[in-house]
Design a protein around this motif. Structure first.
Motif, mmCIF file in Angstrom:
data_model
loop_
_atom_site.group_PDB
_atom_site.id
_atom_site.type_symbol
_atom_site.label_atom_id
_atom_site.label_comp_id
_atom_site.label_asym_id
_atom_site.label_seq_id
_atom_site.Cartn_x
_atom_site.Cartn_y
_atom_site.Cartn_z
ATOM 1 N N GLN A 138 -22.554 -25.878 23.101
ATOM 2 C CA GLN A 138 -23.332 -25.457 24.279
ATOM 3 C C GLN A 138 -24.025 -26.628 24.965
ATOM 4 O O GLN A 138 -24.549 -27.517 24.309
ATOM 5 C CB GLN A 138 -24.373 -24.417 23.852
ATOM 6 N N THR A 139 -24.007 -26.595 26.274
ATOM 7 C CA THR A 139 -24.673 -27.617 27.091
ATOM 8 C C THR A 139 -26.040 -27.102 27.504
ATOM 9 O O THR A 139 -26.140 -25.981 27.992
ATOM 10 C CB THR A 139 -23.838 -27.887 28.362
ATOM 11 N N ILE A 140 -27.085 -27.901 27.297
ATOM 12 C CA ILE A 140 -28.396 -27.481 27.789
ATOM 13 C C ILE A 140 -29.022 -28.616 28.596
ATOM 14 O O ILE A 140 -28.937 -29.780 28.206
ATOM 15 C CB ILE A 140 -29.350 -27.024 26.653
ATOM 16 N N ASP B 194 -24.694 -36.336 11.915
ATOM 17 C CA ASP B 194 -23.505 -35.511 11.672
ATOM 18 C C ASP B 194 -23.866 -34.037 11.506
ATOM 19 O O ASP B 194 -23.079 -33.161 11.853
ATOM 20 C CB ASP B 194 -22.701 -36.045 10.481
ATOM 21 N N GLU B 195 -25.054 -33.732 10.971
ATOM 22 C CA GLU B 195 -25.457 -32.320 10.849
ATOM 23 C C GLU B 195 -25.731 -31.717 12.222
ATOM 24 O O GLU B 195 -25.405 -30.560 12.481
ATOM 25 C CB GLU B 195 -26.691 -32.173 9.949
ATOM 26 N N ALA B 196 -26.316 -32.524 13.114
ATOM 27 C CA ALA B 196 -26.573 -32.042 14.469
ATOM 28 C C ALA B 196 -25.250 -31.802 15.200
ATOM 29 O O ALA B 196 -25.069 -30.778 15.874
ATOM 30 C CB ALA B 196 -27.429 -33.060 15.229
ATOM 31 N N LEU B 197 -24.302 -32.724 15.039
ATOM 32 C CA LEU B 197 -22.998 -32.568 15.693
ATOM 33 C C LEU B 197 -22.240 -31.364 15.139
ATOM 34 O O LEU B 197 -21.648 -30.584 15.885
ATOM 35 C CB LEU B 197 -22.153 -33.847 15.521
ATOM 36 N N ALA B 198 -22.263 -31.208 13.807
ATOM 37 C CA ALA B 198 -21.548 -30.081 13.184
ATOM 38 C C ALA B 198 -22.149 -28.750 13.635
ATOM 39 O O ALA B 198 -21.428 -27.792 13.930
ATOM 40 C CB ALA B 198 -21.596 -30.212 11.665
ATOM 41 N N ARG C 282 -29.698 -28.836 19.359
ATOM 42 C CA ARG C 282 -30.053 -28.703 20.780
ATOM 43 C C ARG C 282 -30.063 -30.060 21.477
ATOM 44 O O ARG C 282 -29.693 -30.189 22.643
ATOM 45 C CB ARG C 282 -31.405 -27.991 20.922
ATOM 46 N N PHE C 283 -30.483 -31.105 20.726
ATOM 47 C CA PHE C 283 -30.491 -32.453 21.294
ATOM 48 C C PHE C 283 -29.066 -32.877 21.680
ATOM 49 O O PHE C 283 -28.858 -33.497 22.722
ATOM 50 C CB PHE C 283 -31.110 -33.436 20.289
ATOM 51 N N MET C 284 -28.080 -32.515 20.850
ATOM 52 C CA MET C 284 -26.682 -32.841 21.187
ATOM 53 C C MET C 284 -26.248 -32.084 22.447
ATOM 54 O O MET C 284 -25.536 -32.626 23.300
ATOM 55 C CB MET C 284 -25.761 -32.514 20.005
ATOM 56 N N GLY C 285 -26.681 -30.830 22.574
ATOM 57 C CA GLY C 285 -26.386 -30.048 23.771
ATOM 58 C C GLY C 285 -27.008 -30.686 25.009
ATOM 59 O O GLY C 285 -26.410 -30.704 26.103
#
Ligand SMILES: [Zn+2]
Length: 450
Positions: A333-335, A321-325, A364-367
């Motif tokens: 951002q999409t990477i 949830d911290e990564a998503l937030a 960044r992993f979510m991106g």
């Protein structure tokens, strides 16, 4: 109509709460020849007494729990109890470390059979409390960056996996002024100095927001927010009068804007109310509530969907949830490529805290996942699906991964393994690097914002 359907869904979720608790109960372990067994709490009633004449406070917890193995039942309370009854018999408790030293917890010092039991514990309440001639300021604010900083910081509670029907009976003995309570539960005034608060059955040890002050200590604005499902959701924004900054108008405007943004992305707001306290640096999230600085308000309200809506069952799921937030904070951002790795998902089994790599590498992993899932509309349709189907069912990270692969039809197991189950890497856990923007305060720091 939509509201009725949502309500029906929530009840359906509740029916499975007990099952979900059992499938996420941590495994037992041996300590000094004793078998420590985790329990499923079904109900906990907390009698919270503030004695304004003597300037002391205490909590008596009456807990109904179930164990599925014989052994020494586990619960937690940072403060040593002054009295403990197990099934009506006086017992002692022992503090113990988990096998790899991940965390500390408390055991009932008695060999017991598997089954349904009662546990009554009395503890003094001394953290985050300030008595004055005007009354008492007290809060049960939490943090997930240090261990044992959820409800167990203040009163007996279980680990975060467990959903417990909790009630508070709050008494202000000898109060001369009216006490105001800000909380994310249903308050009933029993008499002028006694309040009963009933919390939803899906709450865990990280869900409750509770803050009481003598009337007049805060400035507040109450209003309602119209949900896309037709509900009028009661909201309150407030801050301490001693606070040097703050504008209720700005707080209300931003709360309203974020609420509509989140509903449009992820569906109806999952909670029955919204409480926003502007205070301190960074912020902390609760179910439909936050204590936050102005800049982190969007981040913290997002957590009402992911963290306090779609809930982590343990520390190794807490980074999601911290990564998503953080991914939302940076404009989704999409990477397409990602270098490095982390061990966010693979800390020792009983870890209760969140890996701070979530805010940087996790974001960044979510991106990166968003890029990988482009043919399915990216990551956001899956997030909306999780809110719709998995709200209030605490999850392990392995379950989150499986849901993502199943929903999207794209296998993401290898990506999570490579980027979040690593070891000895540049994004290793570092609890000392408290991120500036989503900084979480220690209990000691929070004392200044009562
Ligand atoms: Zn956060």
């Amino acid at each position: 109509m939509k509201f009725l359907m949502i309500t029906a869904l929530m009840f359906a979720a509740l029916a499975f709460a007990g099952e979900n608790d059992k499938s996420h109960t941590p495994k037992s372990f041996e300590v000094s020849g004793k078998k420590a067994v985790f329990a499923d709490f079904s109900e906990a009633t907390y009698y919270i007494n503030y004695d304004l004449n003597q300037k002391i406070a205490s909590v008596k917890a009456e807990i109904i729990l179930e164990t599925t193995e014989a052994g020494f039942p586990v619960f937690d309370s940072v403060v040593a109890p002054t009295s403990v009854l197990f099934d009506g018999t006086s017992v002692t408790t022992i503090e113990a470390r988990t096998p790899n030293g991940e965390t500390t917890l408390r055991l009932v010092n008695k060999q017991t059979e598997a089954g349904s039991h009662t546990l009554t514990v009395i503890v003094p309440l001394s953290a985050l409390i300030d008595f004055s001639d005007a009354g008492v300021k007290s809060a049960f604010w939490t943090s997930d960056l240090d261990e044992r900083n959820f409800l167990e910081r203040y009163m007996p509670a279980n680990f975060e996996f467990d959903q417990v029907k909790m009630n508070f009976v709050v008494k202000f003995l000898g109060a001369k002024n009216k006490q105001v309570i800000y909380t994310n539960g249903n308050i009933t005034e029993l008499d002028s100095n006694t309040f009963k608060i009933s919390y939803p059955s899906y709450y865990t040890s990280s869900s409750i927001f509770f803050h009481t002050v003598p009337q007049g200590a805060t400035t507040e604005e109450r209003f309602t927010l119209k949900s896309i499902d037709g509900r009028d959701i009661p909201a309150v924004v407030y801050f301490s009068k001693s606070s040097w900054m703050g504008s209720l108008a700005n707080l209300k405007t931003k709360t309203t804007a974020v609420f509509h943004e989140l509903e449009s992305d992820y569906g109806p707001f999952p909670h029955p109310s919204i409480t926003v306290l502007q205070a301190g640096a960074g912020g902390m999230e609760y179910c439909g509530a936050t204590m936050t600085d102005f800049s982190a308000l969007g981040h913290e309200l997002f957590h009402s969907y992911f963290a306090r809506g779609v809930m982590p069952a343990n520390g190794n799921a807490g980074w999601v949830d911290e990564a998503l937030a953080s991914w939302r904070d940076d404009g989704y951002q999409t990477i397409s490529t990602l270098s490095g790795s982390s061990a966010m998902s693979s800390h020792e089994y009983y870890t209760r805290t969140t890996d701070t790599a979530a805010y940087s590498f996790g974001k960044r992993f979510m991106g990166y996942l968003d890029s990988k899932l482009q043919s399915k509309g990216g990551l956001k349709p899956f997030m909306r699906y999780m809110v719709d189907k998995k709200v209030f069912s605490p999850f392990y990270v392995e379950e989150f991964i499986k849901e993502m692969s199943t929903f999207t039809g794209i296998s993401v197991e290898a990506d999570f393994k490579k980027y979040t189950f690593g070891s000895g890497n540049m994004f290793a856990r570092d609890l000392k690097s408290n991120p500036a923007i989503h900084r979480k305060m220690t209990v000691k720091e929070m004392q200044n914002y009562l």
